[in-house]
Design a protein around this motif. Structure first.
Motif, PDB file in Angstrom:
ATOM      1  N   PHE A 248       0.797  -1.261  -0.084  1.00 50.21           N
ATOM      2  CA  PHE A 248      -0.014   0.031   0.172  1.00 50.21           C
ATOM      3  C   PHE A 248       0.895   1.310   0.031  1.00 50.21           C
ATOM      4  N   TYR A 249       2.298   1.081  -0.619  1.00 51.32           N
ATOM      5  CA  TYR A 249       3.073   2.471  -0.715  1.00 51.32           C
ATOM      6  C   TYR A 249       3.103   2.644  -2.061  1.00 51.32           C
ATOM      7  N   HIS A 250       2.993   4.004  -2.412  1.00 49.50           N
ATOM      8  CA  HIS A 250       3.249   4.497  -3.779  1.00 49.50           C
ATOM      9  C   HIS A 250       4.611   5.258  -3.880  1.00 49.50           C
ATOM     10  N   LEU A 251       5.197   5.749  -4.971  1.00 48.13           N
ATOM     11  CA  LEU A 251       6.506   6.055  -5.114  1.00 48.13           C
ATOM     12  C   LEU A 251       6.844   7.292  -4.287  1.00 48.13           C
ATOM     13  N   GLU A 252       5.954   7.979  -4.166  1.00 39.07           N
ATOM     14  CA  GLU A 252       6.116   9.503  -2.972  1.00 39.07           C
ATOM     15  C   GLU A 252       6.487   8.964  -1.840  1.00 39.07           C
ATOM     16  N   GLU A 253       5.752   8.045  -1.210  1.00 39.74           N
ATOM     17  CA  GLU A 253       5.715   7.222   0.068  1.00 39.74           C
ATOM     18  C   GLU A 253       7.121   6.660   0.054  1.00 39.74           C
ATOM     19  N   ASN A 254       7.433   6.099  -0.658  1.00 42.80           N
ATOM     20  CA  ASN A 254       8.735   5.106  -0.733  1.00 42.80           C
ATOM     21  C   ASN A 254       9.897   6.001  -0.830  1.00 42.80           C
ATOM     22  N   VAL A 432      -2.088  -5.141  -4.429  1.00 39.37           N
ATOM     23  CA  VAL A 432      -2.053  -3.847  -4.062  1.00 39.37           C
ATOM     24  C   VAL A 432      -1.208  -3.071  -4.654  1.00 39.37           C
ATOM     25  N   PRO A 433      -1.102  -1.640  -4.417  1.00 34.16           N
ATOM     26  CA  PRO A 433      -0.130  -0.877  -4.787  1.00 34.16           C
ATOM     27  C   PRO A 433       1.258  -1.290  -3.841  1.00 34.16           C
ATOM     28  N   HIS A 434       2.373  -1.422  -4.322  1.00 34.35           N
ATOM     29  CA  HIS A 434       3.282  -1.603  -3.223  1.00 34.35           C
ATOM     30  C   HIS A 434       4.989  -1.184  -3.779  1.00 34.35           C
ATOM     31  N   SER A 435       5.654  -0.776  -2.826  1.00 35.51           N
ATOM     32  CA  SER A 435       7.162  -0.090  -3.156  1.00 35.51           C
ATOM     33  C   SER A 435       8.280  -0.781  -2.374  1.00 35.51           C
ATOM     34  N   GLY A 436       9.225  -0.603  -2.728  1.00 32.66           N
ATOM     35  CA  GLY A 436      10.497  -0.784  -2.102  1.00 32.66           C
ATOM     36  C   GLY A 436      11.762  -0.366  -2.590  1.00 32.66           C
TER      37      GLY A 436
END
Length: 469
Positions: A248-254, A432-436
């Motif tokens: 549940f993380y988008h690029l900006e949050e990443n 879900v949207p996810h980032s890392g």
């Protein structure tokens, strides 16, 4: 029974120990006038001075040599010398192991300056040197605060396998693992140990993604392997990576997480390793001809300002404009769609912005298949964080959560769908949207310590043609 203390404990709380009997153990750094021993046990860069009793037998004194390991019981006293506040007046001394003078002369333990290349030749002994012990203590504190940060932010530590069947990056050579005899011209991998072709992993990211889609926030921290024949000061064949994955993380949050993470680490090291940082700073000033407080000012710069955020397209435009207006000649010409080279990254950080830079939205053709495609169909939701001197310190992205688009990207990049069926499966069960992102641990240690060569920040470096010790 006399209580044992480390050198660090005695020197950090010196007033508490005045006139007390203590036991200390360590290695002799110097021995002067048959009376003064300089002792170090690895707990600190500082040394403890020991005053030998005048009742000590001459045969024992003859056994005391530089590098020898000893056990001393004595009384802590205020020192009349100016170089130390306390000293230990010995009551009893036991020599565990003395070093033959001839052997000592051939080792890096002899009391003179050695090149870092020479220290690498005796990597099993370099932990006893001031420079390397400082680096290793800082490396420990960096590792500790990484776990501390993730624990405090609700992440779960995940152990991903180092044996894999696929290359998640899609580029670069990998170390193959097998128990088979390759003398035969025909190789049947079904007879191999894992009944298929396997390699040492270059990343735990794909496995971490699957875990994040059930646990929410996870991170990996372990060794990875790359069989590139890169004999540079920035590359290792075996190195350590930190790879958080967040559902549940988008690029900006990443991006925000990555910046906060780096600043947390730098702040922690400045607050908890100042003694070693000061020593390294003095070393760099003296031997590498760096300016005064070079290392400390560099670290303070990371904490002082927000990182500059620009798109890849903006970065290319700036570089192209600088090249034309200031007549700067880059070795690699600036063209949209190219992978930015070290010279471009370092120019943006060191010359143009003079602070860390975050570049995002890269062309899809230079990035991995798992990065989320933007609406323009040309770029992906990728980001790199560039630091002074070393360039890229973090690479990350928002992952492609849409099954159909991910499948097409795998086809476009010739990624084996059969081997990664399980990765595709995660997009079919509540995706879900996810980032890392990935952080090269050794490169971070190199930046913080100011060392020029990454081989000097890892205990036993593994590089092409070098796998000793």
């Amino acid at each position: 029974m006399v209580k044992k203390y480390s050198v660090k404990e005695l020197l950090n709380k010196e007033k508490l120990f005045i006139n007390k009997k203590v036991l200390v153990e360590g290695w002799i750094r110097s021995f002067r006038y048959s009376i003064f021993i300089t002792l170090n046990d690895g707990s600190t860069v500082k040394n403890l001075q020991i005053i030998l009793s005048n009742k000590l037998e001459k045969k024992i004194i003859k056994k005391i040599t530089i590098g020898s390991s000893i056990r001393v019981i004595g009384i802590v006293k205020k020192s009349i010398g100016t170089k130390q506040c306390i000293e230990l007046q010995s009551l009893d001394i036991i020599i565990y192991e003395s070093i033959n003078t001839e052997i000592l002369q051939k080792s890096i333990l002899q009391p003179k300056k050695h090149s870092l290349e020479k220290l690498r030749e005796q990597a099993h002994l370099r932990f006893r040197t001031n420079i390397f012990s400082c680096i290793m203590r800082i490396r420990h504190h960096i590792a500790f605060c990484i776990h501390k940060y993730f624990h405090e932010h609700g992440f779960f530590y995940l152990h991903t396998p180092i044996i894999t069947t696929s290359n998640c990056e899609g580029t670069g050579k990998m170390f193959q693992i097998t128990t088979m005899d390759f003398k035969s011209k025909t190789i049947d991998y079904k007879k191999d140990f894992f009944k298929c072709k396997t390699y040492l992993s270059v990343s735990g990211q794909l496995e971490a993604e699957t875990a994040s889609l059930g646990l929410g926030r996870v991170y990996t921290f372990g060794p990875v392997f790359r069989a590139e024949n890169s004999n540079t000061s920035r590359h290792l064949s075996e190195f350590w990576m930190i790879e958080p994955e967040i559902a549940f993380y988008h690029l900006e949050e990443n991006i925000n997480l990555a910046e906060d993470f780096l600043k947390f680490i730098i702040k922690y090291i400045v607050e908890n390793s100042m003694e070693d940082l000061v020593f390294l700073n003095q070393y760099l000033e003296k031997y590498n001809r760096k300016k005064d407080n070079f290392l400390l000012e560099k670290l303070e710069l990371i904490l002082k300002f927000p990182f500059k955020k620009i798109s890849y397209t903006e970065a290319v435009k700036i570089l192209d404009q600088e090249e034309k207006e200031k007549n700067i000649k880059f070795l690699h010409p600036i063209i949209w769609g190219m992978d930015l080279q070290s010279e471009h990254e370092q120019y943006l950080v060191d010359k143009y912005f003079k602070i860390p830079v975050i570049i995002f939205d890269y062309p899809c053709n230079i990035k991995a298949f798992y990065m989320r495609m933007n609406d323009d169909g040309k770029t992906v939701r990728a980001m790199d964080i560039l630091f002074p001197e070393i360039g890229e310190i973090i690479g990350g992205s928002q992952r492609e959560e849409r099954y159909d688009i991910l499948l097409q990207r795998m086809k476009d990049t010739n990624t084996d769908q059969n081997k990664l069926w399980w990765y595709l499966d995660t997009r079919r069960f509540g995706s879900v949207p996810h980032s890392g992102f990935g952080l090269g641990f050794d490169r971070l240690v190199q930046f913080i310590t100011g060392m020029n060569n990454i081989r000097d920040v890892i205990p036993f470096p593994r590089t092409p043609n070098h796998a000793e010790f």
